[in-house]
Scaffold this motif. Sequence first.
Motif, PDB file in Angstrom:
ATOM      1  N   ALA A  81       0.833  -1.207   0.000  1.00  0.00           N
ATOM      2  CA  ALA A  81       0.000   0.000   0.000  1.00  0.00           C
ATOM      3  C   ALA A  81       0.870   1.260   0.000  1.00  0.00           C
ATOM      4  CB  ALA A  81      -0.930  -0.005   1.214  1.00  0.00           C
ATOM      5  N   ASP A  82       1.936   1.242   0.812  1.00  0.00           N
ATOM      6  CA  ASP A  82       2.844   2.397   0.860  1.00  0.00           C
ATOM      7  C   ASP A  82       3.533   2.596  -0.484  1.00  0.00           C
ATOM      8  OD1 ASP A  82       2.179   2.756   3.486  1.00  0.00           O
ATOM      9  OD2 ASP A  82       3.962   1.783   4.306  1.00  0.00           O
ATOM     10  N   ASN A  83       3.930   1.491  -1.126  1.00  0.00           N
ATOM     11  CA  ASN A  83       4.592   1.567  -2.424  1.00  0.00           C
ATOM     12  C   ASN A  83       3.657   2.135  -3.486  1.00  0.00           C
ATOM     13  OD1 ASN A  83       6.891   0.843  -4.229  1.00  0.00           O
ATOM     14  ND2 ASN A  83       5.348  -0.479  -5.168  1.00  0.00           N
ATOM     15  N   GLU A  84       2.383   1.732  -3.440  1.00  0.00           N
ATOM     16  CA  GLU A  84       1.403   2.240  -4.400  1.00  0.00           C
ATOM     17  C   GLU A  84       1.181   3.740  -4.209  1.00  0.00           C
ATOM     18  OE1 GLU A  84      -1.218   2.511  -7.483  1.00  0.00           O
ATOM     19  OE2 GLU A  84       0.186   0.906  -6.976  1.00  0.00           O
ATOM     20  N   LYS A  85       1.153   4.180  -2.940  1.00  0.00           N
ATOM     21  CA  LYS A  85       0.993   5.608  -2.671  1.00  0.00           C
ATOM     22  C   LYS A  85       2.172   6.402  -3.222  1.00  0.00           C
ATOM     23  CE  LYS A  85      -1.846   5.181   1.515  1.00  0.00           C
ATOM     24  NZ  LYS A  85      -1.885   5.403   2.991  1.00  0.00           N
ATOM     25  N   LEU A  86       3.381   5.866  -3.013  1.00  0.00           N
ATOM     26  CA  LEU A  86       4.575   6.544  -3.515  1.00  0.00           C
ATOM     27  C   LEU A  86       4.589   6.581  -5.038  1.00  0.00           C
ATOM     28  CD1 LEU A  86       7.296   5.092  -1.112  1.00  0.00           C
ATOM     29  CD2 LEU A  86       6.447   7.436  -1.162  1.00  0.00           C
ATOM     30  N   ARG A  87       4.183   5.451  -5.660  1.00  0.00           N
ATOM     31  CA  ARG A  87       4.138   5.393  -7.123  1.00  0.00           C
ATOM     32  C   ARG A  87       3.150   6.416  -7.686  1.00  0.00           C
ATOM     33  NH1 ARG A  87       1.576   3.052 -11.435  1.00  0.00           N
ATOM     34  NH2 ARG A  87      -0.141   2.417 -10.113  1.00  0.00           N
ATOM     35  N   GLN A  88       1.957   6.485  -7.063  1.00  0.00           N
ATOM     36  CA  GLN A  88       0.949   7.431  -7.518  1.00  0.00           C
ATOM     37  C   GLN A  88       1.407   8.868  -7.301  1.00  0.00           C
ATOM     38  OE1 GLN A  88      -1.866   6.432  -9.171  1.00  0.00           O
ATOM     39  NE2 GLN A  88      -1.989   8.619  -9.650  1.00  0.00           N
ATOM     40  N   SER A  89       2.091   9.092  -6.187  1.00  0.00           N
ATOM     41  CA  SER A  89       2.619  10.422  -5.901  1.00  0.00           C
ATOM     42  C   SER A  89       3.651  10.832  -6.950  1.00  0.00           C
ATOM     43  CB  SER A  89       3.249  10.448  -4.504  1.00  0.00           C
ATOM     44  OG  SER A  89       3.822  11.699  -4.224  1.00  0.00           O
ATOM     45  N   LEU A  90       4.496   9.872  -7.353  1.00  0.00           N
ATOM     46  CA  LEU A  90       5.502  10.149  -8.377  1.00  0.00           C
ATOM     47  C   LEU A  90       4.843  10.452  -9.714  1.00  0.00           C
ATOM     48  CD1 LEU A  90       8.470  10.263  -9.196  1.00  0.00           C
ATOM     49  CD2 LEU A  90       8.384   7.803  -9.614  1.00  0.00           C
ATOM     50  N   ILE A  91       3.806   9.678 -10.062  1.00  0.00           N
ATOM     51  CA  ILE A  91       3.078   9.916 -11.316  1.00  0.00           C
ATOM     52  C   ILE A  91       2.463  11.309 -11.311  1.00  0.00           C
ATOM     53  CG2 ILE A  91       1.058   9.242 -12.682  1.00  0.00           C
ATOM     54  CD1 ILE A  91       1.651   6.353 -11.918  1.00  0.00           C
ATOM     55  N   ASN A  92       1.809  11.651 -10.184  1.00  0.00           N
ATOM     56  CA  ASN A  92       1.168  12.960 -10.075  1.00  0.00           C
ATOM     57  C   ASN A  92       2.192  14.082 -10.195  1.00  0.00           C
ATOM     58  OD1 ASN A  92      -1.300  11.709  -9.724  1.00  0.00           O
ATOM     59  ND2 ASN A  92      -1.246  11.832  -7.497  1.00  0.00           N
TER      60      ASN A  92
END
Length: 307
Positions: A81-92
């Motif tokens: 879940a933390d990795n997905e949040k970081l990935r989405q944050s990077l995309i944004n």
Amino acid sequence: MRNGGDNRGRLLLISLIVTSLFLITLDLRGVQVIDGLRSGSQTALSPFQSAAATVFRPVGNFFSDITRLGRTRGEIEKLKADNEKLRQSLINRTIADAELLELKSILDLAGTAKYRIVAAKVISLGSTSSFAQTISIDAGTNDGVKENMTVITGLGLVGAVKKSYPNSALVQLASDSAFRVGARVAGSQQIGILSGQGTSKAVLQLLDNQTTLKVGDVILARGSQGNRPFVPGVPIGEVTSVDNAAGAVTQTADVKLFANFSTLSVVAVVVGSPKSDPRDALVPKGPIPIPVPTVTIYATPSGSPKS
């Protein structure tokens, strides 16, 4: 006979009591005999204790492993879940940076030409019953966006507003096969009509054959009466090939459009035109930059009429 039996019973009882007192006395004095007896008992029982431990240890380990497995799975899910949040944050962040660069290039172009603009995000790509290639943007009449207004990016012409709603607008792209715009050649100022071809290339037809077109010539918007739908001076594209057929009344040329319609994310609507024609002030200096691909969010335009 009975008295004899009673006497033996009393004697046995007395012997047991004396023996117990004797052993207690030895234990209190720390005599090693008792310790020896205890050690012997412990030694005799050790095989049984080891056997019991061997039998029951796997059971204990099993339940311990189950507990640890549950905790490990929970930790893995949390890390995912933390990795997905970081990935989405990077995309944004990547999207935001790309949009910021696009907006800066638009402001540079509009500032040079003194266009008054309203920036907008592209919210969908598609087609309508009237046009094959369109986009919807998140700015409309509430923002001063009206029909027949020029739409640009930092690279040049995108198209023109065809329908405007309170919070959105429909834009016909310059690549649409039904698109037409009055154009002129930078430098020579020859005028003609540029037509969309449904691709990244358009066709320019000059109205006279007095001056020869050449590869590399930059094509600009000539401007419309009242500056609608097109304001003057907006870069459109660059000539890539010329057809100078002998005896032809007019010249035609293929034009590579500057705008990259597959990567549109941020555009601007020209809501106020300059007092004077910027002429060739917006001709690109140096190579045309390659647009940075961005992620476009597709959504139903707000305020659009329902079918």
